[in-house]
Design a protein around this motif. Structure first.
Motif, PDB file in Angstrom:
ATOM      1  N   ALA A  69     114.749 -52.430 -47.687  1.00  0.00           N
ATOM      2  CA  ALA A  69     116.013 -52.832 -47.064  1.00  0.00           C
ATOM      3  C   ALA A  69     115.845 -54.148 -46.321  1.00  0.00           C
ATOM      4  N   ILE A  70     114.735 -54.309 -45.579  1.00  0.00           N
ATOM      5  CA  ILE A  70     114.477 -55.549 -44.835  1.00  0.00           C
ATOM      6  C   ILE A  70     114.287 -56.715 -45.818  1.00  0.00           C
ATOM      7  N   ALA A  71     113.554 -56.475 -46.899  1.00  0.00           N
ATOM      8  CA  ALA A  71     113.344 -57.519 -47.905  1.00  0.00           C
ATOM      9  C   ALA A  71     114.669 -57.901 -48.558  1.00  0.00           C
ATOM     10  N   PHE A  72     115.507 -56.900 -48.819  1.00  0.00           N
ATOM     11  CA  PHE A  72     116.816 -57.176 -49.421  1.00  0.00           C
ATOM     12  C   PHE A  72     117.683 -57.983 -48.462  1.00  0.00           C
ATOM     13  N   ILE A  73     117.660 -57.639 -47.176  1.00  0.00           N
ATOM     14  CA  ILE A  73     118.447 -58.355 -46.167  1.00  0.00           C
ATOM     15  C   ILE A  73     117.953 -59.804 -46.076  1.00  0.00           C
ATOM     16  N   CYS A  74     116.637 -59.998 -46.072  1.00  0.00           N
ATOM     17  CA  CYS A  74     116.076 -61.370 -46.029  1.00  0.00           C
ATOM     18  C   CYS A  74     116.497 -62.149 -47.267  1.00  0.00           C
ATOM     19  N   LEU A  75     116.441 -61.493 -48.414  1.00  0.00           N
ATOM     20  CA  LEU A  75     116.850 -62.134 -49.660  1.00  0.00           C
ATOM     21  C   LEU A  75     118.315 -62.542 -49.605  1.00  0.00           C
ATOM     22  N   VAL A  76     119.166 -61.674 -49.110  1.00  0.00           N
ATOM     23  CA  VAL A  76     120.597 -61.961 -48.994  1.00  0.00           C
ATOM     24  C   VAL A  76     120.819 -63.107 -48.010  1.00  0.00           C
ATOM     25  N   VAL A  77     120.091 -63.119 -46.884  1.00  0.00           N
ATOM     26  CA  VAL A  77     120.255 -64.188 -45.888  1.00  0.00           C
ATOM     27  C   VAL A  77     119.859 -65.533 -46.510  1.00  0.00           C
ATOM     28  N   PHE A  78     118.707 -65.595 -47.193  1.00  0.00           N
ATOM     29  CA  PHE A  78     118.294 -66.853 -47.827  1.00  0.00           C
ATOM     30  C   PHE A  78     119.257 -67.247 -48.947  1.00  0.00           C
ATOM     31  N   LEU A  79     119.784 -66.264 -49.647  1.00  0.00           N
ATOM     32  CA  LEU A  79     120.761 -66.539 -50.702  1.00  0.00           C
ATOM     33  C   LEU A  79     122.042 -67.112 -50.109  1.00  0.00           C
ATOM     34  N   ILE A  80     122.487 -66.580 -49.001  1.00  0.00           N
ATOM     35  CA  ILE A  80     123.695 -67.087 -48.328  1.00  0.00           C
ATOM     36  C   ILE A  80     123.452 -68.511 -47.834  1.00  0.00           C
ATOM     37  N   LEU A  81     122.289 -68.782 -47.235  1.00  0.00           N
ATOM     38  CA  LEU A  81     121.989 -70.126 -46.753  1.00  0.00           C
ATOM     39  C   LEU A  81     121.941 -71.120 -47.926  1.00  0.00           C
ATOM     40  N   THR A  82     121.333 -70.690 -49.028  1.00  0.00           N
ATOM     41  CA  THR A  82     121.251 -71.550 -50.211  1.00  0.00           C
ATOM     42  C   THR A  82     122.636 -71.816 -50.772  1.00  0.00           C
ATOM     43  N   LEU A  83     123.472 -70.811 -50.841  1.00  0.00           N
ATOM     44  CA  LEU A  83     124.837 -70.992 -51.348  1.00  0.00           C
ATOM     45  C   LEU A  83     125.653 -71.913 -50.443  1.00  0.00           C
ATOM     46  N   ARG A  84     125.456 -71.793 -49.116  1.00  0.00           N
ATOM     47  CA  ARG A  84     126.181 -72.682 -48.191  1.00  0.00           C
ATOM     48  C   ARG A  84     125.763 -74.149 -48.419  1.00  0.00           C
ATOM     49  N   LYS A  85     124.440 -74.364 -48.554  1.00  0.00           N
ATOM     50  CA  LYS A  85     123.969 -75.733 -48.815  1.00  0.00           C
ATOM     51  C   LYS A  85     124.493 -76.216 -50.160  1.00  0.00           C
ATOM     52  N   GLY A  86     124.515 -75.315 -51.131  1.00  0.00           N
ATOM     53  CA  GLY A  86     125.052 -75.684 -52.449  1.00  0.00           C
ATOM     54  C   GLY A  86     126.528 -76.041 -52.362  1.00  0.00           C
TER      55      GLY A  86
END
Length: 131
Positions: free
Chosen positions: A11-28
């Motif tokens: 769950a923690i790894a999934f949350i970290c993955l989602v957070v980095f994915l959201i940050l990447t999408l925002r930069k994109g």
């Protein structure tokens, strides 16, 4: 307990993955917004350049027509100069031929006899032609 810890780490790894994915999408999204803005600026610049290029082409066409008209006006002058050159060449050739003929006729004239004078020491020949 191992299963619960594994689920918690997952769950923690999934949350970290989602957070980095959201940050990447925002930069994109930010990069795409800047790209769209840049493309809009480029389109405006191209439209401005297209208008200027069209004006330049029309001006060049007008200048070309003007130059062609002036060349047509000057053509008879060049043709006359060409004709004058041909006449001068013909006259020059005639003068050369006449001068050559005169030179040949002068060479073909018979030699006039030379006068000779005798002295005490012997005969001296003087190349004086009688006319």
């Amino acid at each position: 307990m191992v299963i619960q810890l594994s689920i918690a780490f997952a769950a923690i790894a999934f949350i970290c993955l989602v957070v980095f994915l959201i940050l990447t999408l925002r930069k994109g999204m930010t990069t795409l917004a800047e790209t769209n803005k840049t493309l809009g600026d480029v389109r405006n610049a191209i439209h401005g350049l297209t208008g200027e290029a069209t004006q330049l082409i029309h001006t060049a066409n007008q200048v070309t027509r003007d130059v062609k008209g002036k060349i047509k006006t000057i053509d008879p002058i060049f043709e006359s100069a060409h004709n004058v050159g041909e006449v001068i060449q013909t006259v020059t050739e005639s003068f050369k031929k006449n001068a050559s003929d005169i030179g040949q006729s002068l060479k073909q004239e018979p030699e006039k006899p030379a006068a000779s004078v005798k002295s005490k020491n012997g005969s001296i020949r003087v190349n004086t032609k009688f006319q």
